[in-house]
Design a protein around this motif. Structure first.
Motif, PDB file in Angstrom:
ATOM      1  N   TRP A 202     -45.280  28.676  46.292  1.00 15.02           N
ATOM      2  CA  TRP A 202     -43.988  28.020  46.123  1.00 15.02           C
ATOM      3  C   TRP A 202     -42.805  28.955  46.349  1.00 15.02           C
ATOM      4  O   TRP A 202     -41.673  28.508  46.506  1.00 15.02           O
ATOM      5  CB  TRP A 202     -43.885  27.385  44.740  1.00 15.02           C
TER       6      TRP A 202
ATOM      7  N   TRP B  56     -50.573  28.882  43.685  1.00 11.29           N
ATOM      8  CA  TRP B  56     -49.339  28.098  43.670  1.00 11.29           C
ATOM      9  C   TRP B  56     -48.132  28.957  43.306  1.00 11.29           C
ATOM     10  O   TRP B  56     -47.044  28.788  43.879  1.00 11.29           O
ATOM     11  CB  TRP B  56     -49.480  26.926  42.703  1.00 11.29           C
TER      12      TRP B  56
ATOM     13  N   ASP C 283     -53.872  28.688  39.796  1.00 13.79           N
ATOM     14  CA  ASP C 283     -52.432  28.833  39.533  1.00 13.79           C
ATOM     15  C   ASP C 283     -51.825  29.996  40.303  1.00 13.79           C
ATOM     16  O   ASP C 283     -50.676  29.933  40.746  1.00 13.79           O
ATOM     17  CB  ASP C 283     -52.184  29.038  38.031  1.00 13.79           C
TER      18      ASP C 283
END
Length: 279
Positions: free
Chosen positions: A105, A101, A98
């Motif tokens: 992003w 990401w 996680d």
């Protein structure tokens, strides 16, 4: 610096290293195609998958050559994970936690440059997947049974998980233009909600979809992990992005231009329901 340790309660200690995959179809395709960049000793690596669909993609592309298991088989649950840890002195690499990401992003980096920066992995080539003549023969018969010409059809793939779909009207207009040229249409859809004249809709397995793509004249698709997966087919892909997405830099992050693929890929950001320019 003390190494992070993460015990795997049920893991097989005969392997030299472990790679935990928390990836979807597209990333799994890319890394499976470039397996030596993930592990220099894949034959003695255990590949552990948090998603069953990713394990299916991996096993298909690598022809079941390597050892792969679901995370539940080694007692590993989905949780915040590091990039790297150790168990009994053996390396466990996590793709992709996680924390990756959450950082990615919020950048305008391409996926490949982000993976290179965080892992030192260079994995931009997607090569040819071989035709399965037996499966192609079965698919030809399936198409003929549904009135589709196996030598003159295209595939629509209108669904994705990461971004919103295009309007049904867009696909209706596109289908109409193709049907004017006597081209049949196969829709690959889990929901089976899009029905178009001159088409048939299937919920295909990954293996069937890839072989069907090898047979098709072209694939028209919403940007999803299937883009990387079907770019192994050699069939041209026309890939659509909605003009607005939930992820602010999605096109910059995930444009297929960053890859060297076996299929030729053309990408379009769709502003309205007109489709004339995409045929």
């Amino acid at each position: 610096k003390k190494k992070k340790t993460t015990p795997l309660p049920k893991f097989d200690k005969s392997f030299n290293r472990y790679v935990v995959w928390e990836l979807a179809t597209g990333e799994t395709t890319l890394f499976a195609q470039n397996i030596q960049t993930i592990s220099s000793t894949p034959d003695t690596t255990l590949f552990i998958f948090l998603r069953e669909s990713a394990k299916q993609v991996f096993d298909l592309i690598t022809d079941n050559k390597y050892h792969s298991v679901l995370a539940s088989a080694v007692g590993l649950k989905r949780q915040p994970l590091p990039y790297l840890s150790y168990s009994d002195g053996k390396e466990i690499k996590y793709l992709l936690p996680d924390s990756f990401w959450n950082w990615f992003w919020n950048t305008k980096k391409t996926f490949l440059s982000a993976v290179s920066e965080k892992y030192g992995i260079e994995a931009g080539i997607i090569s040819k997947f071989e035709k399965d003549e037996r499966l192609v023969s079965l698919l030809q018969k399936k198409l003929e049974t549904h009135g589709i010409d196996p030598n003159n059809f295209v595939i629509f793939s209108p669904e994705a998980n990461s971004i919103d779909g295009l309007s049904d009207l867009f696909w209706v207009h596109l289908a109409k233009k193709l049907r004017e040229n006597k081209i049949d249409i196969v829709i690959n859809s889990h929901s089976q909600s899009l029905m178009l004249p001159g088409s048939v809709s299937f919920n295909l397995s990954l293996a069937d979809l890839l072989q069907l793509s090898i047979m098709a004249k072209r694939v028209y698709m919403l940007r999803s992990g299937l883009c990387e997966f079907l770019s192994q087919s050699g069939t041209p892909l026309t890939v659509f992005y909605p003009s607005k997405t939930r992820l602010p830099n999605f096109f910059e992050n995930y444009s297929c231009e960053q890859y060297l693929t076996y299929s030729k890929i053309t990408e379009h950001i769709v502003e309205n329901d007109r489709c004339d320019i995409y045929i």
